[in-house]
Design a protein around this motif. Structure first.
Motif, mmCIF file in Angstrom:
data_model
loop_
_atom_site.group_PDB
_atom_site.id
_atom_site.type_symbol
_atom_site.label_atom_id
_atom_site.label_comp_id
_atom_site.label_asym_id
_atom_site.label_seq_id
_atom_site.Cartn_x
_atom_site.Cartn_y
_atom_site.Cartn_z
ATOM 1 N N LEU A 1 0.843 -1.189 0.000
ATOM 2 C CA LEU A 1 0.000 0.000 0.000
ATOM 3 C C LEU A 1 0.884 1.247 0.000
ATOM 4 N N ARG A 2 0.612 2.175 -0.933
ATOM 5 C CA ARG A 2 1.364 3.435 -0.928
ATOM 6 C C ARG A 2 0.840 4.305 0.202
ATOM 7 N N LEU A 3 1.733 4.675 1.099
ATOM 8 C CA LEU A 3 1.359 5.496 2.241
ATOM 9 C C LEU A 3 1.387 6.973 1.875
ATOM 10 N N THR A 4 2.474 7.422 1.246
ATOM 11 C CA THR A 4 2.608 8.838 0.913
ATOM 12 C C THR A 4 3.745 9.055 -0.067
ATOM 13 N N ARG A 5 3.788 10.247 -0.635
ATOM 14 C CA ARG A 5 4.939 10.688 -1.426
ATOM 15 C C ARG A 5 5.767 11.606 -0.538
ATOM 16 N N HIS B 1 -1.188 -3.918 4.820
ATOM 17 C CA HIS B 1 -2.277 -2.937 4.815
ATOM 18 C C HIS B 1 -2.777 -2.607 6.218
ATOM 19 N N GLU B 2 -2.816 -3.591 7.083
ATOM 20 C CA GLU B 2 -3.382 -3.380 8.422
ATOM 21 C C GLU B 2 -2.545 -2.437 9.287
ATOM 22 N N GLU B 3 -1.326 -2.127 8.880
ATOM 23 C CA GLU B 3 -0.483 -1.206 9.648
ATOM 24 C C GLU B 3 -0.686 0.258 9.249
ATOM 25 N N GLU B 4 -1.592 0.503 8.294
ATOM 26 C CA GLU B 4 -1.786 1.864 7.784
ATOM 27 C C GLU B 4 -2.188 2.880 8.859
ATOM 28 N N PRO B 5 -3.192 2.625 9.715
ATOM 29 C CA PRO B 5 -3.564 3.649 10.697
ATOM 30 C C PRO B 5 -2.405 4.052 11.613
ATOM 31 N N ARG B 6 -1.666 3.052 12.077
ATOM 32 C CA ARG B 6 -0.522 3.330 12.963
ATOM 33 C C ARG B 6 0.575 4.091 12.225
ATOM 34 N N ALA B 7 0.818 3.727 10.962
ATOM 35 C CA ALA B 7 1.846 4.382 10.163
ATOM 36 C C ALA B 7 1.466 5.838 9.883
ATOM 37 N N ARG B 8 0.203 6.093 9.556
ATOM 38 C CA ARG B 8 -0.241 7.472 9.298
ATOM 39 C C ARG B 8 -0.125 8.338 10.551
ATOM 40 N N GLU B 9 -0.453 7.754 11.692
ATOM 41 C CA GLU B 9 -0.333 8.487 12.954
ATOM 42 C C GLU B 9 1.137 8.833 13.236
ATOM 43 N N LEU B 10 2.020 7.884 13.015
ATOM 44 C CA LEU B 10 3.443 8.121 13.248
ATOM 45 C C LEU B 10 3.980 9.208 12.316
ATOM 46 N N LEU B 11 3.622 9.152 11.031
ATOM 47 C CA LEU B 11 4.077 10.177 10.093
ATOM 48 C C LEU B 11 3.512 11.543 10.446
ATOM 49 N N ASP B 12 2.259 11.579 10.874
ATOM 50 C CA ASP B 12 1.658 12.856 11.287
ATOM 51 C C ASP B 12 2.419 13.446 12.470
ATOM 52 N N ASN B 13 2.791 12.602 13.420
ATOM 53 C CA ASN B 13 3.572 13.072 14.570
ATOM 54 C C ASN B 13 4.950 13.572 14.147
ATOM 55 N N LEU B 14 5.566 12.927 13.169
ATOM 56 C CA LEU B 14 6.879 13.361 12.685
ATOM 57 C C LEU B 14 6.792 14.702 11.947
ATOM 58 N N GLN B 15 5.711 14.914 11.221
ATOM 59 C CA GLN B 15 5.571 16.116 10.412
ATOM 60 C C GLN B 15 5.067 17.309 11.208
ATOM 61 N N ASN B 16 4.480 17.077 12.356
ATOM 62 C CA ASN B 16 3.892 18.159 13.148
ATOM 63 C C ASN B 16 4.430 18.163 14.571
#
Length: 98
Positions: free
Chosen positions: A2-6, A55-70
């Motif tokens: 699953l592509r998470l982000t660019r 795929h099932e790791e997507e919510p946790r991965a998005r939360e981690l990236l959001d924390n890194l970016q903000n």
């Protein structure tokens, strides 16, 4: 997969993937070498991408990236009365350490 982000560049993509892997999330960088083709291909098609293996790791991965970016900015008040912001641990006004 699953592509998470660019990512804006390969260095940021590598840092994000490293942080995800450190958190136990299987991730990889795709389009690693396409940056050199920008101009011949549309620039948005040449950006590195962060992909998840599961795929099932997507919510946790998005939360981690959001924390890194903000990351919240620090602010502290020095004994001299100066407010020091950001990652500084020494007062620019008087030189005192935080």
């Amino acid at each position: 997969m699953l592509r998470l982000t660019r990512a804006p560049n390969i260095a940021i993509a590598a840092l994000w993937v490293d942080a995800l892997r450190h958190a136990g999330i299987a991730a990889s960088v795709q389009r690693y070498f396409l940056g050199s083709l920008a101009g011949e291909l549309p620039p948005d098609q040449c950006q590195p991408e962060v992909w998840l293996t599961h795929h099932e790791e997507e919510p946790r991965a998005r939360e981690l990236l959001d924390n890194l970016q903000n990351v919240p900015q620090r602010r502290w008040l020095c004994a001299c009365g100066e407010t020091v912001e950001g990652g500084f641990e020494q007062c620019w006004q008087c030189g005192a350490m935080m």
